[in-house]
Design a protein around this motif. Structure first.
Motif, PDB file in Angstrom:
ATOM      1  N   GLY A  68       0.781  -1.327   0.219  1.00  0.00           N
ATOM      2  CA  GLY A  68       0.158   0.110   0.364  1.00  0.00           C
ATOM      3  C   GLY A  68       1.225   1.636  -0.042  1.00  0.00           C
ATOM      4  N   LEU A  69       0.148   2.483   0.505  1.00  0.00           N
ATOM      5  CA  LEU A  69       0.946   3.600   0.507  1.00  0.00           C
ATOM      6  C   LEU A  69       0.873   4.454   1.411  1.00  0.00           C
ATOM      7  N   VAL A  70       1.883   4.144   2.300  1.00  0.00           N
ATOM      8  CA  VAL A  70       2.224   5.066   3.509  1.00  0.00           C
ATOM      9  C   VAL A  70       2.862   6.061   3.549  1.00  0.00           C
ATOM     10  N   GLN A  71       2.977   6.643   5.053  1.00  0.00           N
ATOM     11  CA  GLN A  71       4.747   7.800   4.845  1.00  0.00           C
ATOM     12  C   GLN A  71       5.746   7.335   5.312  1.00  0.00           C
ATOM     13  N   THR A  72       6.146   7.731   5.539  1.00  0.00           N
ATOM     14  CA  THR A  72       8.022   8.053   6.095  1.00  0.00           C
ATOM     15  C   THR A  72       7.647   7.886   7.912  1.00  0.00           C
ATOM     16  N   GLY A  73       8.777   6.309   8.103  1.00  0.00           N
ATOM     17  CA  GLY A  73       7.827   5.985   9.212  1.00  0.00           C
ATOM     18  C   GLY A  73       7.122   5.319   9.497  1.00  0.00           C
ATOM     19  N   ASP A  74       6.038   4.732   8.969  1.00  0.00           N
ATOM     20  CA  ASP A  74       4.657   4.384   8.930  1.00  0.00           C
ATOM     21  C   ASP A  74       5.216   2.048   9.202  1.00  0.00           C
ATOM     22  N   SER A  75       4.110   1.475   8.958  1.00  0.00           N
ATOM     23  CA  SER A  75       4.711   0.191   9.597  1.00  0.00           C
ATOM     24  C   SER A  75       3.862  -0.401   8.317  1.00  0.00           C
ATOM     25  N   LEU A  76       3.919  -1.754   7.987  1.00  0.00           N
ATOM     26  CA  LEU A  76       3.577  -2.101   6.783  1.00  0.00           C
ATOM     27  C   LEU A  76       3.607  -3.725   7.199  1.00  0.00           C
ATOM     28  N   ARG A  77       2.917  -4.890   7.804  1.00  0.00           N
ATOM     29  CA  ARG A  77       3.440  -5.807   6.979  1.00  0.00           C
ATOM     30  C   ARG A  77       2.859  -6.853   5.854  1.00  0.00           C
ATOM     31  N   VAL A 117       4.782 -16.657   4.598  1.00  0.00           N
ATOM     32  CA  VAL A 117       5.235 -16.604   4.922  1.00  0.00           C
ATOM     33  C   VAL A 117       4.851 -14.515   5.324  1.00  0.00           C
ATOM     34  N   TYR A 118       5.792 -14.412   5.942  1.00  0.00           N
ATOM     35  CA  TYR A 118       5.450 -12.711   6.827  1.00  0.00           C
ATOM     36  C   TYR A 118       6.459 -11.758   6.745  1.00  0.00           C
ATOM     37  N   LEU A 119       6.397 -10.243   5.742  1.00  0.00           N
ATOM     38  CA  LEU A 119       7.490  -9.416   6.586  1.00  0.00           C
ATOM     39  C   LEU A 119       7.238  -8.408   6.823  1.00  0.00           C
ATOM     40  N   GLN A 120       7.387  -8.086   8.423  1.00  0.00           N
ATOM     41  CA  GLN A 120       7.103  -7.110   9.121  1.00  0.00           C
ATOM     42  C   GLN A 120       8.041  -6.110   8.892  1.00  0.00           C
ATOM     43  N   MET A 121       7.569  -4.853   8.557  1.00  0.00           N
ATOM     44  CA  MET A 121       8.125  -3.396   7.750  1.00  0.00           C
ATOM     45  C   MET A 121       7.980  -2.571   8.887  1.00  0.00           C
ATOM     46  N   GLU A 129      13.039   5.136   0.009  1.00  0.00           N
ATOM     47  CA  GLU A 129      13.845   4.901  -0.576  1.00  0.00           C
ATOM     48  C   GLU A 129      13.639   2.612  -0.271  1.00  0.00           C
ATOM     49  N   ASP A 130      12.327   2.516   0.053  1.00  0.00           N
ATOM     50  CA  ASP A 130      11.397   1.000  -0.037  1.00  0.00           C
ATOM     51  C   ASP A 130      10.893   0.982  -1.024  1.00  0.00           C
ATOM     52  N   THR A 131      10.122   2.197  -1.393  1.00  0.00           N
ATOM     53  CA  THR A 131       9.431   1.987  -2.323  1.00  0.00           C
ATOM     54  C   THR A 131      10.043   1.260  -3.417  1.00  0.00           C
ATOM     55  N   ALA A 132       8.653  -0.167  -3.979  1.00  0.00           N
ATOM     56  CA  ALA A 132       9.548  -0.869  -5.368  1.00  0.00           C
ATOM     57  C   ALA A 132       8.300  -1.820  -4.775  1.00  0.00           C
ATOM     58  N   VAL A 133       8.318  -2.740  -5.399  1.00  0.00           N
ATOM     59  CA  VAL A 133       7.238  -3.601  -5.629  1.00  0.00           C
ATOM     60  C   VAL A 133       8.106  -5.191  -5.229  1.00  0.00           C
ATOM     61  N   TYR A 134       7.429  -5.121  -4.064  1.00  0.00           N
ATOM     62  CA  TYR A 134       7.954  -6.799  -3.651  1.00  0.00           C
ATOM     63  C   TYR A 134       7.046  -8.028  -3.595  1.00  0.00           C
ATOM     64  N   TYR A 135       8.005  -8.682  -3.759  1.00  0.00           N
ATOM     65  CA  TYR A 135       7.968 -10.538  -4.339  1.00  0.00           C
ATOM     66  C   TYR A 135       8.297 -11.370  -3.132  1.00  0.00           C
ATOM     67  N   CYS A 136       7.826 -12.251  -3.041  1.00  0.00           N
ATOM     68  CA  CYS A 136       7.574 -13.853  -2.446  1.00  0.00           C
ATOM     69  C   CYS A 136       8.093 -14.563  -3.287  1.00  0.00           C
ATOM     70  N   ALA A 137       9.149 -15.671  -3.107  1.00  0.00           N
ATOM     71  CA  ALA A 137       9.377 -16.497  -4.128  1.00  0.00           C
ATOM     72  C   ALA A 137       9.916 -17.544  -2.581  1.00  0.00           C
ATOM     73  N   GLN A 151       2.636  -3.582  -4.582  1.00  0.00           N
ATOM     74  CA  GLN A 151       3.117  -2.441  -4.501  1.00  0.00           C
ATOM     75  C   GLN A 151       3.460  -1.627  -2.990  1.00  0.00           C
ATOM     76  N   VAL A 152       4.286  -1.559  -2.904  1.00  0.00           N
ATOM     77  CA  VAL A 152       4.274  -0.889  -1.482  1.00  0.00           C
ATOM     78  C   VAL A 152       5.232   0.617  -1.838  1.00  0.00           C
ATOM     79  N   THR A 153       4.312   1.733  -1.764  1.00  0.00           N
ATOM     80  CA  THR A 153       5.486   2.572  -1.827  1.00  0.00           C
ATOM     81  C   THR A 153       5.283   4.087  -0.373  1.00  0.00           C
ATOM     82  N   VAL A 154       6.163   4.938  -0.359  1.00  0.00           N
ATOM     83  CA  VAL A 154       6.193   5.146   0.967  1.00  0.00           C
ATOM     84  C   VAL A 154       6.698   6.165   0.911  1.00  0.00           C
ATOM     85  N   SER A 155       5.879   7.813   0.944  1.00  0.00           N
ATOM     86  CA  SER A 155       5.723   8.652   0.940  1.00  0.00           C
ATOM     87  C   SER A 155       6.985   9.668   1.742  1.00  0.00           C
ATOM     88  N   SER A 156       7.460  11.220   1.210  1.00  0.00           N
ATOM     89  CA  SER A 156       8.491  11.674   2.188  1.00  0.00           C
ATOM     90  C   SER A 156       7.764  12.800   2.609  1.00  0.00           C
TER      91      SER A 156
END
Length: 127
Positions: A10-19, A79-83, A89-97, A122-127
């Motif tokens: 999703g779209l989050v702001q700098t300093g936020d978290s996503l799982r 499988v999880y990725l807690q961010m 700079e974490d903005t990217a498309v994230y893939y699991c494999a 998609q993970v988008t981090v806005s400044s």
């Protein structure tokens, strides 16, 4: 054949978290080492985190150490990725494999080691 489906981006702001979550279907999930990769526009795909079949061994890219945590629940085939403390700079498309080989060392962070890939989220981090 294994199907991997990511969710949680999703779209989050700098300093936020996503799982992020990645759920597998098709074969015995516990037989697979799992990794999370990301690819930003104009950049090469990189492994950000990986985890062994049992969850005992984990790998993190230097850029995410201390902020991201990979975990797995073999009973839920997920499988999880807690961010945490996300940065632009974490903005990217994230893939699991998932990889069926017996992993060791550099195999965890090498994309060619993995046999199955999800469609990406998609993970988008806005400044």
């Amino acid at each position: 054949q294994v199907q991997l489906v990511e969710s949680g981006g999703g779209l989050v702001q700098t300093g936020d978290s996503l799982r992020l979550s990645c759920t597998a279907s098709g074969r015995t999930f516990s037989n697979y080492a799992m990794g999370w990769f990301r690819q930003a526009p104009g950049k090469e795909r990189e492994c950000v985190a990986a985890i062994s079949r049992s969850g005992v061994i984990t790998y993190y890219a230097d850029s995410v150490k201390g902020r991201f945590t990979i975990s797995r629940d073999n009973a839920k085939n997920t499988v999880y990725l807690q961010m945490n403390s996300l940065k632009p700079e974490d903005t990217a498309v994230y893939y699991c494999a998932g990889g069926v080989r017996r992993f060791s060392g550099s195999m965890y962070y090498t994309g060619a080691s993995y046999d199955y890939w999800g469609q990406g989220t998609q993970v988008t981090v806005s400044s």
